[in-house]
Design an enzyme around this catalytic site. Sequence first.
Site, short mmCIF file in Angstrom:
data_model
loop_
_atom_site.label_atom_id
_atom_site.label_comp_id
_atom_site.label_asym_id
_atom_site.label_seq_id
_atom_site.Cartn_x
_atom_site.Cartn_y
_atom_site.Cartn_z
N THR A 1 32.10 32.44 32.66
CA THR A 1 32.20 30.76 32.85
C THR A 1 31.20 30.29 32.03
OG1 THR A 1 33.40 31.33 34.93
CG2 THR A 1 32.59 29.03 34.56
N ILE A 30 44.54 31.61 39.16
CA ILE A 30 43.83 30.28 38.84
C ILE A 30 42.49 30.36 39.67
CG2 ILE A 30 43.85 27.79 39.39
CD1 ILE A 30 46.27 28.63 37.55
N GLY A 31 41.44 30.07 38.84
CA GLY A 31 40.09 30.27 39.48
C GLY A 31 39.49 28.98 39.81
N ASP A 32 38.14 28.97 40.13
CA ASP A 32 37.69 27.40 40.46
C ASP A 32 37.52 26.49 39.39
OD1 ASP A 32 35.40 29.57 40.06
OD2 ASP A 32 34.51 27.50 39.93
N THR A 51 29.94 28.34 39.12
CA THR A 51 30.21 29.60 38.38
C THR A 51 30.08 30.74 39.45
OG1 THR A 51 29.76 31.02 36.57
CG2 THR A 51 27.96 29.93 37.34
N GLU A 53 31.93 33.64 42.08
CA GLU A 53 32.90 34.14 42.76
C GLU A 53 34.20 32.98 42.99
OE1 GLU A 53 32.06 36.31 46.09
OE2 GLU A 53 33.84 36.25 47.25
N GLY A 54 35.30 32.69 42.12
CA GLY A 54 36.01 31.57 42.27
C GLY A 54 36.59 31.38 43.42
#
Lengths: 130, 192
Positions: A1, A30-32, A51, A53-54
């Site tokens: 990221t 989908i991540g953060d 950035t 652990e999403g």
Amino acid sequence: TVGCAVVDANGHCASATSTGGLMNKMCGRIGDSPLIGAGTYACGACAVSCTGEGEAIIRSTLARDVAAVMEYKGMRLQEAVDWAIKERLDEGKAGLIAVSGDGEVAFGFNTVGMFRGCATEQGLMEVAIW
Amino acid sequence: MVGWAIAVHGGAGVDPSLPAERQEAARRVLSRCLALGASALRAGRAAVDVVEMVVRDLETDPVFNSGRGSALTRDGTVEMEASIMDGRGRRCGAVSGLTTVKNPVSLARLVMDRSPHSYLAFDGAEEFARQQGVEVVDNSYFVTDENVSMLKLAKEANSILYDYRVPIPETCSAGAGAMQMNGLPISIYAPE
């Protein structure tokens, strides 16, 4: 990221985050990073990019919480960042960078390291990992 | 008037024994991006323009895992995502599931500026990209040999669930074995 947070000479804040996500992730995950309030947030008080652990960042609404404690508790930027990393991530591993509308810069992480850098109009320029 | 300031990151979760040349490459990219952003801010550019410009630069460099050099799905494909937010008016745009857009952050900017929505994903985001005429590239542009190797290692480990790359084994630190994350020694985790 990767991410960037900026306050310009007029005191306007903005942030952006971009990622490929995680290696070996499920298709459709989908991540953060694209979730406003989780991995990215900006308002009058500050701009934040996260950035790590999403899933933990999403649960903790990490970026928005930095802004929220500045707005509601009157915390300074670094204090707000430290609070969010310590109190909101539970056992998740993550980091963030932030700038305030007053021209401050701050960062925090609970991982071994975070690739990061900052520069200010006053001449500070710093790049660090650990 | 306040002083301008800029902060950047290239990911968290760094292998404690990351080789010196990898560290130096990361520092070099971050320094270049900071200089780029600082120069634009000195010239009076708006914050939202600067964050887009800097993240575009980071996306183009394979040192970090966005854009070129992106992390791979378990199928070996690329699904990128990005967002941008302008604090002035709290405007925002976001995209997910991109496979061909060279600079996802700029598509997120277009979602913010030229669509009635805040977030587009997968086929809809790709279609919007073509409507807007953004630069697209073959999916293979994003896939590097290093990431293919990392995906292979991740599959062998069968458990890399979060945003961390599996380093090549000789870069793992034997001394960091006490700490664990996701049930695995922290020493196997490298930069995202």
